[in-house]
Design an enzyme around this catalytic site. Sequence first.
Site, PDB file in Angstrom:
ATOM      1  N   CYS A  21     -42.939  59.861  16.091  1.00 44.87           N
ATOM      2  CA  CYS A  21     -42.771  58.577  15.399  1.00 44.87           C
ATOM      3  C   CYS A  21     -41.532  58.601  14.499  1.00 44.87           C
ATOM      4  CB  CYS A  21     -44.025  58.231  14.610  1.00 44.87           C
ATOM      5  SG  CYS A  21     -44.628  59.570  13.560  1.00 44.87           S
TER       6      CYS A  21
HETATM    7  N1  LIG Z   1     -50.317  58.135  14.477  1.00 47.79           N
HETATM    8  C1  LIG Z   1     -49.026  57.980  14.807  1.00 47.79           C
HETATM    9  O1  LIG Z   1     -48.309  57.137  14.222  1.00 47.79           O
HETATM   10  C2  LIG Z   1     -48.418  58.795  15.924  1.00 47.79           C
HETATM   11  C3  LIG Z   1     -47.126  58.462  16.351  1.00 47.79           C
HETATM   12  C4  LIG Z   1     -46.528  59.207  17.390  1.00 47.79           C
HETATM   13  C5  LIG Z   1     -47.229  60.256  17.959  1.00 47.79           C
HETATM   14  N2  LIG Z   1     -48.469  60.557  17.515  1.00 47.79           N
HETATM   15  C6  LIG Z   1     -49.170  61.675  18.192  1.00 47.79           C
HETATM   16  O2  LIG Z   1     -50.124  61.095  19.069  1.00 47.79           O
HETATM   17  C7  LIG Z   1     -51.289  61.935  19.143  1.00 47.79           C
HETATM   18  C8  LIG Z   1     -52.490  61.111  18.690  1.00 47.79           C
HETATM   19  O3  LIG Z   1     -52.253  60.661  17.364  1.00 47.79           O
HETATM   20  P1  LIG Z   1     -53.296  59.741  16.584  1.00 47.79           P
HETATM   21  O4  LIG Z   1     -52.610  59.334  15.333  1.00 47.79           O
HETATM   22  O5  LIG Z   1     -53.857  58.714  17.488  1.00 47.79           O
HETATM   23  O6  LIG Z   1     -54.404  60.851  16.226  1.00 47.79           O
HETATM   24  P2  LIG Z   1     -55.915  60.641  15.795  1.00 47.79           P
HETATM   25  O7  LIG Z   1     -56.084  59.271  15.199  1.00 47.79           O
HETATM   26  O8  LIG Z   1     -56.266  61.805  14.982  1.00 47.79           O
HETATM   27  O9  LIG Z   1     -56.695  60.677  17.177  1.00 47.79           O
HETATM   28  C9  LIG Z   1     -56.732  61.826  17.992  1.00 47.79           C
HETATM   29  C10 LIG Z   1     -57.742  61.613  19.089  1.00 47.79           C
HETATM   30  O10 LIG Z   1     -57.790  62.769  19.900  1.00 47.79           O
HETATM   31  C11 LIG Z   1     -59.164  63.152  20.118  1.00 47.79           C
HETATM   32  N3  LIG Z   1     -59.180  64.600  20.192  1.00 47.79           N
HETATM   33  C12 LIG Z   1     -58.995  65.504  19.193  1.00 47.79           C
HETATM   34  N4  LIG Z   1     -59.010  66.763  19.687  1.00 47.79           N
HETATM   35  C13 LIG Z   1     -59.230  66.654  21.012  1.00 47.79           C
HETATM   36  C14 LIG Z   1     -59.340  67.592  22.076  1.00 47.79           C
HETATM   37  N5  LIG Z   1     -59.241  68.915  21.860  1.00 47.79           N
HETATM   38  N6  LIG Z   1     -59.543  67.123  23.328  1.00 47.79           N
HETATM   39  C15 LIG Z   1     -59.649  65.809  23.563  1.00 47.79           C
HETATM   40  N7  LIG Z   1     -59.547  64.856  22.600  1.00 47.79           N
HETATM   41  C16 LIG Z   1     -59.335  65.286  21.336  1.00 47.79           C
HETATM   42  C17 LIG Z   1     -59.948  62.572  18.936  1.00 47.79           C
HETATM   43  O11 LIG Z   1     -61.228  62.069  19.281  1.00 47.79           O
HETATM   44  P3  LIG Z   1     -62.472  62.910  19.711  1.00 47.79           P
HETATM   45  O12 LIG Z   1     -62.483  64.104  18.786  1.00 47.79           O
HETATM   46  O13 LIG Z   1     -63.628  62.014  19.548  1.00 47.79           O
HETATM   47  O14 LIG Z   1     -62.221  63.271  21.141  1.00 47.79           O
HETATM   48  C18 LIG Z   1     -59.142  61.320  18.585  1.00 47.79           C
HETATM   49  O15 LIG Z   1     -59.610  60.208  19.305  1.00 47.79           O
HETATM   50  C19 LIG Z   1     -51.004  63.130  18.223  1.00 47.79           C
HETATM   51  O16 LIG Z   1     -50.491  64.192  18.985  1.00 47.79           O
HETATM   52  C20 LIG Z   1     -49.935  62.587  17.273  1.00 47.79           C
HETATM   53  O17 LIG Z   1     -49.122  63.600  16.736  1.00 47.79           O
HETATM   54  C21 LIG Z   1     -49.096  59.846  16.519  1.00 47.79           C
END
Ligand SMILES: NC(=O)c1ccc[n+]([C@@H]2O[C@H](COP(=O)([O-])OP(=O)(O)OC[C@H]3O[C@@H](n4cnc5c(N)ncnc54)[C@H](OP(=O)(O)O)[C@@H]3O)[C@@H](O)[C@H]2O)c1
Length: 337
Positions: free
Chosen positions: A145
């Site tokens: 991001c």
């Molecule tokens: N937030 C941002 O602005 C942003 C921007 C760019 C990139 N990203 C990247 O995008 C990814 C997701 O970000 P997010 O902000 O959406 O994170 P988040 O809100 O913490 O969500 C992560 C999701 O992954 C699942 N998860 C966690 N560990 C897991 C595993 N071992 N296997 C399968 N599912 C798993 C969790 O749900 P369950 O535990 O229920 O499965 C949750 O739904 C990250 O790598 C982050 O660095 C985020």
Amino acid sequence: MIRAGIYGATGYTGYELLKILARHPRAAVAFASSTTYAGMRYCEVYPCTYEHVLVAPEQAPLDQADVVFLCTPHGASAPYARRALAAGVKCVDLSADFRLRDLGVYQNWYGTHLAPELLPDAVYGLTEVYRQQISGARLVANPGCYPTGPLLALYPLAREGILSGDKVIIDAKSGVSGAGARPTPTTHFVAAHDNLSPYNVGRSHRHVAELDQELRLYAGRPLGVVFSPHLLPVSRGILSTVYVSTGPSWNDDKVRSLWREAYQHEPFVQILDAGKMATLAHVVNTNRCAMSVCSAGIEGELILVTAIDNLLKGASGQAAQNMNVMFGLDETLGLPA
Ligand SMILES: NC(=O)c1ccc[n+]([C@@H]2O[C@H](COP(=O)([O-])OP(=O)(O)OC[C@H]3O[C@@H](n4cnc5c(N)ncnc54)[C@H](OP(=O)(O)O)[C@@H]3O)[C@@H](O)[C@H]2O)c1
């Protein structure tokens, strides 16, 4: 119809992808996974009307998908990518697992890589820069991001060779959704509200690796960053202020013209007129990157300001844009411009 599966569907980026797919005329949700909420309907998790029943990630029906989005933490994504690609399913990973071309650099910042054999297949998903490679890719590494806005602003300048010195300074502020759905002591409402906190300043934030990698490629020489991220008490949006040195023959008008030429056909790049500054209000809830430039008041020194919505152009919006490119669709489908 493109059938799209979402791993990590109940995180912030996963939810945003569901919203995009719900309004996408050529793509539909094949499955949405969650470990925590498997078996529940999506509308029981978030206040919405989506009826998809969440599946455990290991039971995701890959045979029903053409593409998967990995909205999962770094480290978790790589094994899902391996599984999807082995099943002939294309993959857009939103984590950092495939962004860094050099395995050693990845391991310095993130630890052991769980599918290093896939690194040569991965294309860095900054759509405006790598569109052609993305169109033929089976694995796209969606950018971080924070890097997205500054890299879009710096790409034309670095490519033209007009940046002098060996570093640029980036001061960035992100809304709290950038840290994901699980609160921590620093992102909890009470700590973040009415506050503005720098963190991991200098060269200690993980996105430094990705910024260095891309700038070096664009400039064709080593070009690094000094990067100071801040936690800003808004839900979404990233504003980045980028300080650059150019030769004395460059000024803000010339940079604006260079940007306009480079991005003249880009639906999601908004270049502001002289005297205007990019703000979060220009971009929140859109897939746009707004950019502005002004003089720093010293000859040859310029200040670039970019703004994006971290959950759209900084994550799920750009991921869907990349899916559109991978499947030869109109790049803007499903995306708020
Ligand atoms: N937030 C941002 O602005 C942003 C921007 C760019 C990139 N990203 C990247 O995008 C990814 C997701 O970000 P997010 O902000 O959406 O994170 P988040 O809100 O913490 O969500 C992560 C999701 O992954 C699942 N998860 C966690 N560990 C897991 C595993 N071992 N296997 C399968 N599912 C798993 C969790 O749900 P369950 O535990 O229920 O499965 C949750 O739904 C990250 O790598 C982050 O660095 C985020």
